[in-house]
Design a protein around this motif. Structure first.
Motif, PDB file in Angstrom:
ATOM      1  N   VAL A 321     -37.189 -20.248  64.504  1.00 42.20           N
ATOM      2  CA  VAL A 321     -38.981 -20.676  63.678  1.00 42.20           C
ATOM      3  C   VAL A 321     -38.368 -22.118  63.982  1.00 42.20           C
ATOM      4  O   VAL A 321     -39.928 -22.798  64.040  1.00 42.20           O
ATOM      5  N   GLY A 322     -37.309 -22.997  63.660  1.00 40.31           N
ATOM      6  CA  GLY A 322     -37.312 -24.708  63.631  1.00 40.31           C
ATOM      7  C   GLY A 322     -37.393 -24.967  65.062  1.00 40.31           C
ATOM      8  O   GLY A 322     -37.821 -25.829  65.302  1.00 40.31           O
ATOM      9  N   TYR A 323     -37.389 -24.200  65.945  1.00 38.38           N
ATOM     10  CA  TYR A 323     -37.587 -24.330  67.410  1.00 38.38           C
ATOM     11  C   TYR A 323     -39.091 -24.547  67.602  1.00 38.38           C
ATOM     12  O   TYR A 323     -39.558 -25.155  68.175  1.00 38.38           O
ATOM     13  N   ALA A 324     -39.235 -23.635  67.590  1.00 35.27           N
ATOM     14  CA  ALA A 324     -40.941 -23.458  67.625  1.00 35.27           C
ATOM     15  C   ALA A 324     -41.961 -23.930  66.677  1.00 35.27           C
ATOM     16  O   ALA A 324     -42.683 -24.579  67.209  1.00 35.27           O
ATOM     17  N   ARG A 325     -41.605 -24.661  65.144  1.00 37.11           N
ATOM     18  CA  ARG A 325     -41.830 -25.529  64.737  1.00 37.11           C
ATOM     19  C   ARG A 325     -41.999 -27.043  65.472  1.00 37.11           C
ATOM     20  O   ARG A 325     -43.138 -27.667  65.763  1.00 37.11           O
ATOM     21  N   TYR A 326     -40.571 -27.630  66.137  1.00 39.04           N
ATOM     22  CA  TYR A 326     -40.344 -28.624  66.362  1.00 39.04           C
ATOM     23  C   TYR A 326     -41.499 -28.684  67.853  1.00 39.04           C
ATOM     24  O   TYR A 326     -41.593 -29.641  67.782  1.00 39.04           O
TER      25      TYR A 326
END
Length: 500
Positions: A321-326
């Motif tokens: 989720v963090g990578y995709a949001r970034y």
């Protein structure tokens, strides 16, 4: 007196234990190498209805006719299935169950599910019900599809090929029924490290929180390692005998802690990234940027295998989720695919899921279909091989973070379809962004070195981002400036190749 019942891998027979059995007898043990119905010198007894129940009854008969009151039942590979079935019927006679480089069968699952050779799994999946044709043994140059043949002498491999017989098909397709009557028996896992298994890997599976592995954290469960391939009775018979005697004596490493209430992979992402709108379609989550025109996309492919019993599923793990949001925060669509890599036999299905996810992402009108990157993690990196081998023009970059770039021998993935070191040789000018961690598992490090050597030979464009003090899965473990800098650098490099 210690007594052993030895049950071997498919297509073999009691003959395969000859040298190990001799060593055990020299120690004073009673030994019963099993030749199951239709196997070895009992090949002529095979019938169309020979099935797993037949083999279970073979082991039960050995248990009933053994002189010793308590027996150690040893199952090598396929052999663990009839061993467990027999232990269920005679739990009072069993002192210990030994899993010799064997998987963990589940109630209701057929043995074929744990056969490493993908060709056998595919054939039996397509074979019509009622087709009683047996499974032929492998050719002399194909044994590695069933597991590592490391250290097996040439004459022993020739003998294995000469004496191997077809396996009755229903022994592999009939489900194993486990009622739980033998669940409390002491057990030992003997892991052949050259075949890709180790105590470290077992502990990693426990930390994933898979409920199937909770039973391994028990004082009655021990683990021992052998530094050889899948056929230790051929490659290291004396050493195997010694390890079996240690197992019978209750020796072995104990797992001291179960999975934490909150596994490390569910920890907080190492960067504070603003939330973005998320849309879910089938197996794909899209994290969307603020944009009025089509944007490039990064498809994130998780590692594994990850059991289907693990919840939440990877697309909900904080790291992805963090990578995709970034990615979305920086102007690209971040797509996370929940592919079905639940076991080592699922790489073909996972590859199909990833391909379908890419098609779905590229078809979205908010995505610039000509600017897409694929980002693979851990064991999911094996899925990068086909994309590297023949990159389509819209694939602008492949990224890999703490990747496994070659399958362990025991996984049965012998062809180049899942070998990125082979695929990179024809990647041309496709950029590859590789993030590697300094505190990596040795088995992963070796595959990265193989990949980099192949990339160097062909002049592939590989950017290496090193994180010396980080662990595998560092995004939710190592909240350091060094780790954050590595993620920032990798993301900006990938987006740079997308022209974003």
């Amino acid at each position: 007196m210690t007594a052993f019942v030895l049950v071997s891998e498919i297509c073999t027979g009691g003959w395969i234990w000859r040298e190990t059995a001799a060593r055990l007898r020299e120690s004073g043990a009673e030994v019963h190498p099993a030749t199951l119905t239709g196997m070895g010198d009992r090949r002529h007894l095979a019938r169309p209805d020979t099935d797993l129940e037949t083999h279970i009854e073979d082991v039960v008969q050995l248990v009933d006719h053994a002189e010793a009151p308590d027996l150690v039942l040893v199952g090598h590979g396929y052999g663990i299935h009839p061993v467990l079935g027999a232990a269920e019927r005679r739990p009072g006679r069993v002192a210990r169950i030994v899993y010799l480089d064997a998987g963990m069968p589940e109630d209701g699952a057929p043995a074929v599910r744990l056969v490493p050779d993908q060709a056998i799994r595919d054939r039996l999946a397509e074979q019509p019900a009622g087709d009683s044709r047996p499974v032929p043994p492998p050719a002399s140059d194909a044994w590695q599809r069933w597991g590592s043949i490391a250290d097996v002498p040439e004459d022993a491999l020739a003998r294995l090929t000469r004496l191997a017989v077809p396996q009755p098909v229903r022994t592999l397709t009939q489900p194993l029924r486990l009622s739980g009557t033998a669940a409390g028996l002491p057990t030992t896992g003997i892991l052949c490290t050259a075949n890709g298994s180790s105590i470290t890997m077992v502990e990693a599976q426990v930390r994933l929180g898979d409920p199937r592995f909770r039973a391994l954290v028990d004082p009655e469960v021990g683990f021992l390692e052998l530094g050889t391939g899948h056929w230790p009775m051929l490659s290291a018979p004396a050493e195997l005998a010694g390890v079996l005697l240690r197992a019978a004596a209750g020796e072995g490493h104990r797992l001291t802690a179960a999975a934490p209430e909150r596994p490390a992979y569910l920890g907080r992402f190492l960067m504070d990234v603003p939330g973005r709108p998320r849309e879910r379609t089938g197996r794909v989550d899209l994290h969307l940027p603020d944009a009025e025109r089509p944007c490039p996309a990064v498809v994130f492919v998780h590692g594994g295998p990850v059991s289907e019993h693990v919840q939440p599923t990877p697309r909900n793990w904080p790291a992805f989720v963090g990578y995709a949001r970034y990615a979305a925060h920086l102007g690209a669509v971040g797509a996370v695919v929940d592919h079905r890599l639940h076991g080592i036999g699922d790489y073909g299905r996972a590859a199909e899921d990833v391909a379908a996810a890419v098609d779905l992402v590229r078809a979205d009108p908010r995505v610039d279909a000509d600017r897409v990157a694929l980002w693979f993690f851990s064991g999911g990196a094996l899925l990068s091989a086909e994309w590297l081998a023949a990159p389509p023009p819209w694939l602008r970059c492949v990224a890999a973070t703490y990747p496994l770039f070659s399958p362990p021998p025991g996984w049965g993935l012998a062809d180049d379809r899942f070998r990125p070191a082979a695929g990179v040789r024809t990647a041309g000018r496709l950029p590859v962004v590789l993030t590697r961690v300094g505190l990596e598992k040795a088995e992963f490090t070796a595959t990265v070195e193989e990949f980099l050597a192949a990339a160097g030979d062909c002049g592939a464009r590989v950017e290496v981002i090193d994180v010396p003090d980080a662990h595998h899965g560092f995004e939710t473990i190592d909240h350091t400036g060094q780790a954050r800098s590595a993620v920032e650098r990798a993301m900006r490099s990938v987006l740079g190749h997308l022209g974003s």
